[in-house]
Design a protein around this motif. Structure first.
Motif, PDB file in Angstrom:
ATOM      1  N   LYS A  82      -3.613   1.622  12.491  1.00 17.34           N
ATOM      2  CA  LYS A  82      -3.214   0.215  12.472  1.00 17.34           C
ATOM      3  C   LYS A  82      -3.062  -0.306  11.052  1.00 17.34           C
ATOM      4  O   LYS A  82      -2.233  -1.158  10.770  1.00 17.34           O
ATOM      5  CB  LYS A  82      -4.243  -0.629  13.232  1.00 17.34           C
ATOM      6  N   MET A  83      -3.883   0.206  10.145  1.00 16.00           N
ATOM      7  CA  MET A  83      -3.852  -0.287   8.770  1.00 16.00           C
ATOM      8  C   MET A  83      -2.731   0.353   7.951  1.00 16.00           C
ATOM      9  O   MET A  83      -2.334  -0.199   6.929  1.00 16.00           O
ATOM     10  CB  MET A  83      -5.198  -0.026   8.091  1.00 16.00           C
ATOM     11  N   GLY A  84      -2.229   1.491   8.383  1.00 16.17           N
ATOM     12  CA  GLY A  84      -1.229   2.219   7.612  1.00 16.17           C
ATOM     13  C   GLY A  84      -0.002   1.384   7.279  1.00 16.17           C
ATOM     14  O   GLY A  84       0.431   1.322   6.123  1.00 16.17           O
ATOM     15  N   LEU A  85       0.570   0.739   8.275  1.00 13.77           N
ATOM     16  CA  LEU A  85       1.770  -0.070   8.058  1.00 13.77           C
ATOM     17  C   LEU A  85       1.463  -1.258   7.161  1.00 13.77           C
ATOM     18  O   LEU A  85       2.218  -1.569   6.233  1.00 13.77           O
ATOM     19  CB  LEU A  85       2.351  -0.551   9.390  1.00 13.77           C
ATOM     20  N   GLY A  86       0.346  -1.907   7.411  1.00 13.01           N
ATOM     21  CA  GLY A  86      -0.032  -3.059   6.586  1.00 13.01           C
ATOM     22  C   GLY A  86      -0.212  -2.674   5.131  1.00 13.01           C
ATOM     23  O   GLY A  86       0.246  -3.386   4.228  1.00 13.01           O
ATOM     24  N   ILE A  87      -0.860  -1.550   4.885  1.00 10.48           N
ATOM     25  CA  ILE A  87      -1.062  -1.086   3.508  1.00 10.48           C
ATOM     26  C   ILE A  87       0.278  -0.765   2.862  1.00 10.48           C
ATOM     27  O   ILE A  87       0.523  -1.108   1.700  1.00 10.48           O
ATOM     28  CB  ILE A  87      -2.014   0.128   3.475  1.00 10.48           C
ATOM     29  N   GLY A  88       1.165  -0.123   3.608  1.00 10.35           N
ATOM     30  CA  GLY A  88       2.490   0.193   3.079  1.00 10.35           C
ATOM     31  C   GLY A  88       3.249  -1.057   2.673  1.00 10.35           C
ATOM     32  O   GLY A  88       3.900  -1.096   1.621  1.00 10.35           O
ATOM     33  N   LEU A  89       3.159  -2.100   3.494  1.00 13.09           N
ATOM     34  CA  LEU A  89       3.839  -3.355   3.163  1.00 13.09           C
ATOM     35  C   LEU A  89       3.217  -4.022   1.941  1.00 13.09           C
ATOM     36  O   LEU A  89       3.929  -4.578   1.099  1.00 13.09           O
ATOM     37  CB  LEU A  89       3.808  -4.298   4.371  1.00 13.09           C
ATOM     38  N   PHE A  90       1.886  -3.947   1.836  1.00 12.84           N
ATOM     39  CA  PHE A  90       1.236  -4.517   0.653  1.00 12.84           C
ATOM     40  C   PHE A  90       1.628  -3.755  -0.610  1.00 12.84           C
ATOM     41  O   PHE A  90       1.816  -4.357  -1.670  1.00 12.84           O
ATOM     42  CB  PHE A  90      -0.288  -4.514   0.810  1.00 12.84           C
ATOM     43  N   VAL A  91       1.758  -2.458  -0.526  1.00 11.67           N
ATOM     44  CA  VAL A  91       2.179  -1.669  -1.689  1.00 11.67           C
ATOM     45  C   VAL A  91       3.595  -2.069  -2.101  1.00 11.67           C
ATOM     46  O   VAL A  91       3.886  -2.248  -3.283  1.00 11.67           O
ATOM     47  CB  VAL A  91       2.080  -0.154  -1.402  1.00 11.67           C
ATOM     48  N   GLY A  92       4.474  -2.211  -1.118  1.00  9.37           N
ATOM     49  CA  GLY A  92       5.840  -2.649  -1.421  1.00  9.37           C
ATOM     50  C   GLY A  92       5.851  -4.020  -2.078  1.00  9.37           C
ATOM     51  O   GLY A  92       6.584  -4.248  -3.060  1.00  9.37           O
ATOM     52  N   ALA A  93       5.026  -4.923  -1.566  1.00 11.91           N
ATOM     53  CA  ALA A  93       4.944  -6.259  -2.162  1.00 11.91           C
ATOM     54  C   ALA A  93       4.400  -6.186  -3.590  1.00 11.91           C
ATOM     55  O   ALA A  93       4.873  -6.895  -4.480  1.00 11.91           O
ATOM     56  CB  ALA A  93       4.064  -7.167  -1.302  1.00 11.91           C
ATOM     57  N   ALA A  94       3.422  -5.323  -3.813  1.00  9.91           N
ATOM     58  CA  ALA A  94       2.841  -5.186  -5.158  1.00  9.91           C
ATOM     59  C   ALA A  94       3.870  -4.643  -6.141  1.00  9.91           C
ATOM     60  O   ALA A  94       3.943  -5.089  -7.294  1.00  9.91           O
ATOM     61  CB  ALA A  94       1.607  -4.288  -5.113  1.00  9.91           C
ATOM     62  N   VAL A  95       4.671  -3.683  -5.697  1.00 14.55           N
ATOM     63  CA  VAL A  95       5.705  -3.122  -6.582  1.00 14.55           C
ATOM     64  C   VAL A  95       6.720  -4.203  -6.947  1.00 14.55           C
ATOM     65  O   VAL A  95       7.089  -4.358  -8.122  1.00 14.55           O
ATOM     66  CB  VAL A  95       6.398  -1.904  -5.921  1.00 14.55           C
ATOM     67  N   LEU A  96       7.157  -4.946  -5.960  1.00 12.29           N
ATOM     68  CA  LEU A  96       8.121  -6.016  -6.239  1.00 12.29           C
ATOM     69  C   LEU A  96       7.514  -7.101  -7.121  1.00 12.29           C
ATOM     70  O   LEU A  96       8.184  -7.639  -8.011  1.00 12.29           O
ATOM     71  CB  LEU A  96       8.641  -6.612  -4.936  1.00 12.29           C
TER      72      LEU A  96
END
Length: 131
Positions: free
Chosen positions: A43-57
């Motif tokens: 469940k956390m995998g997708l959320g973490i991936g989105l947070f990483v994308g947001a951090a990169v941007l």
């Protein structure tokens, strides 16, 4: 008075049964924990991936803001001086963050986990319960 009646187990049989039940309980708890961790991880995998994308941007946007600050200062100062001023400001911020982080790590190293004490306390409780 020991009895070998099939209805009354011996002390050895009781301890064997207790040991088996404790092992079964521990295996069940470990299996439950594994299942919970796996489910939570999925469940956390997708959320973490989105947070990483947001951090990169956000990082890219931060770099653009740094370039904007340099260009704005370059309107009133030579470009090399504007870049130097912005770099020094960031180095000062980094130094402050490093000092605060070091203090936090030093404070964390002073806290000792009481795992050994907890295990000894559990063993004592089990021994008292068997008496």
């Amino acid at each position: 008075m020991t009895s070998n009646s099939p209805l009354q187990p011996t002390l050895g049989e009781l301890f064997a049964t207790l040991t088996q039940q404790i092992q079964s309980l521990l295996r069940g708890e470990v299996a439950l924990l594994k299942a919970q961790v796996k489910e939570k991880g999925q469940k956390m995998g997708l959320g973490i991936g989105l947070f990483v994308g947001a951090a990169v941007l956000a990082g890219v946007a931060g770099l653009v803001l740094v370039a904007t600050a340099i260009l704005a200062l370059a309107l009133v100062l030579p470009a090399w001086l504007a870049a130097l001023i912005v770099a020094v400001v960031f180095l000062l911020i980094a130094a402050v963050l490093a000092l605060v982080g070091k203090k936090q790590l030093d404070a964390a190293n002073q806290v000792k986990p009481a795992i050994k004490d907890n295990i000894q306390q559990d063993i004592t409780i089990v021994k008292e319960g068997l008496k």
